[in-house]
Design an enzyme around this catalytic site. Structure first.
Site: not given
Ligand code: G3I
Length: 502
Positions: A288, A257, A157, A217, A290
């Site tokens: 990725e 996405h 990104e 990516n 969806d």
């Molecule tokens: O694990 C913690 C949990 O303990 C806590 O209670 C909770 C409260 O907010 O957060 C949890 O962590 C979260 C994590 O996902 C796991 O679910 C984070 O806050 C959250 O920010 C994180 O989001 C991820 C996101 O990237 C962050 O930017 C998404 O799962 C993940 O699917 C997403 O993936 C990105 C790729 O890396 C790059 N391209 C876009 C894609 C979608 O945004």
């Protein structure tokens, strides 16, 4: 991405189109030209027959049996990001989740995509770090898993939102310097975090003799155009980066996405965009995937299942599109759960296939219909990439075995999964320049080549002959050129290649 989604226009949901309902009811019109009996019943098997991997983003707490049954590649959704594993000095910490995922992939014959090394988001302790510290992290992360990681997202990104075609200006891209002010970072004297990160990653891969491929990516880079036919400037900027740094970049990821943001729709020129990157000689992956279910109900798409079908077909139709990864198993467990963008419903290991799943499986079972690779030679950058300033943490370049005194030699590196493989063959000229080459490879019984790039090919199984194409026959003394091919079956036991100079 998240800000895009926050502002995106939601549309009212209506019933699914008839075609999709028919699919849901099980009355699937099988358009496959293959006999029904030959159709595979899992995504990974169907993909392997077509010569590509089909992967999924995964987390350690969701390694249900379906992961290894349906998918042949795994991307850690969050467990390899710098905020999980990087220390402020570029060391590693908390790698247990990543280790679990890599081990699970290995025991299920799945490829792994490392995600991700250099990213403005989720940088954790690396936020604000220097290039030297980034380089230390790149070395530590690549070396920890070595060739067990088939593909690394080295830079993620890097480009700005809203189709400007510019680099981001947040860290680490705030370290970029455009010395001559011409608007790019490709010139001698410019500083470019992308270039320097890839150079470091390539050094590490070569020094370790790893087969890992290095990818860039991004999202909203999928079509040649965006909604309304406007050129996709973000995709064009990515293309310029790959073209300029082709010597360090092996693969390009289109995150895909898809939502109803004007820059992230599915356009009819998706395949052409994949093809132009492939023509640079890199592998292209949908990394990725969806697809917002709302796209079924506005003027952009004709149903989620049909949209999935379009994306899969675009990849299948380009030889060097070698893998598709969906960003999670089930809608309820997705980062964008409200948009129901994935292939399954349900959760906690109990999943039900959606119409989109059946469409993808059906399309994969139809196999490839590749367009011939472009005969246009790769474009040489107007200004060759410059050598970055010497970094004290950078090890000396790897030593390579001395070339043979005459003729040429060849080596093969393999990325394999159950039922398929991609081979990269490096041809090295001896002590004298050569003006053409041919490489003979003998495949193990049961293996066959489905497509090749940067080479002409005769034969597909047993002894297969590859020879140079118009633009890569001349190789200077001691220099190398590469070609690749993809195959089905297993390449284990592949005999050493025999190179003959013209
Ligand atoms: O694990 C913690 C949990 O303990 C806590 O209670 C909770 C409260 O907010 O957060 C949890 O962590 C979260 C994590 O996902 C796991 O679910 C984070 O806050 C959250 O920010 C994180 O989001 C991820 C996101 O990237 C962050 O930017 C998404 O799962 C993940 O699917 C997403 O993936 C990105 C790729 O890396 C790059 N391209 C876009 C894609 C979608 O945004």
């Amino acid at each position: 991405m998240n800000s895009d989604l926050r502002h995106r226009r939601k549309v009212a949901r209506t019933a699914l189109p008839t075609a999709v309902l028919l699919l849901l009811g099980g009355a699937v019109v099988v358009q496959s030209s293959a006999p029904a009996a030959a159709a595979e019943t899992t995504l990974r098997a169907a993909a392997a027959n077509a010569g590509l991997f089909f992967g999924v983003a995964a987390s350690p707490n969701r390694l249900y049996p379906i992961v290894g049954q349906e998918f042949s590649q795994l991307t850690p959704e969050n467990d390899m990001k710098p905020d999980r594993i990087a220390t402020s000095s570029g060391g590693l910490q908390n790698t247990s989740g990543a280790d679990t995922l890599v081990n699970h992939a290995q025991s299920n014959n799945m490829l792994v995509r490392g995600h991700t090394l250099v990213w403005h988001s989720q940088a954790g302790a690396l936020q604000g770090a220097s290039q030297a510290t980034l380089n230390t992290f790149i070395g530590n992360a690549i070396n920890r898993w070595g060739s067990r990681i088939a593909y690394w997202d080295v830079v993620n990104e890097a480009l700005e939102d809203n189709n400007t075609g510019r680099r981001r200006n947040q860290w680490p891209h705030s370290m970029n310097r455009d010395a001559n002010g011409d608007g790019d970072f490709f010139d001698a004297g410019d500083t470019d975090v992308i270039r320097d990160s890839f150079i470091r990653a390539k050094q590490v891969v070569q020094a370790g003799g790893l087969t890992t491929k290095l990818c860039i990516n991004d999202y909203d880079v999928d079509g040649l155009t965006v909604q309304g036919g406007t050129p996709n400037r973000k995709a064009n900027a990515l293309y310029d980066i790959v073209r300029n740094y082709r010597q360090y970049i092996d693969c390009v990821g289109f995150q895909a996405h898809f939502n109803d943001n004007p820059n992230s729709i599915i356009t009819d020129d998706l395949q052409a965009n994949i093809q132009r990157f492939a023509d640079l000689g890199v592998e292209v992956h949908i990394t990725e995937l969806d697809i917002d279910d709302d796209l079924s109900n506005n003027d952009i798409g004709a149903g989620q299942a049909e949209n999935y079908r379009k994306v899969v077909r675009a990849c299948l139709n380009v030889e060097r599109c070698t893998g598709i990864t969906v960003w999670g198993i089930s809608d309820s467990e997705s980062w964008r759960s409200s948009e129901r963008g994935l292939l399954f419903t349900g959760g906690n290991g109990s999943y039900q296939k959606k119409a989109a799943y059946h469409a993808v499986l059906d399309e994969l079972n139809k196999g490839r219909n590749p367009t011939p690779p472009s005969t246009t030679p790769p474009v040489t950058p107007s200004v060759p990439p410059t050598t970055p300033p010497v970094d004290p943490t950078t090890p000396p370049p790897p030593t390579t075995p001395p070339p043979p005194t005459t003729g040429c030699s060849a080596t093969v590196s393999l990325n394999s999964w159950t039922g398929g493989f991609v081979a990269t063959v490096r041809v090295t000229a001896g002590a004298a320049p050569i003006s053409g080459w041919s490489v003979q490879l003998t495949l193990p019984s049961g293996a066959s080549v489905t497509n090749a790039w940067n080479a002409n090919r005769s034969g597909s199984s047993g002894t297969v002959q590859f020879s140079n194409v118009s633009y890569n026959g001349s190789v200077n003394a001691g220099q190398t050129t590469e070609f690749g091919f993809q195959g089905v079956g297993t390449a284990t036991g592949l005999a050493a290649p025999v190179c003959t100079a013209a």
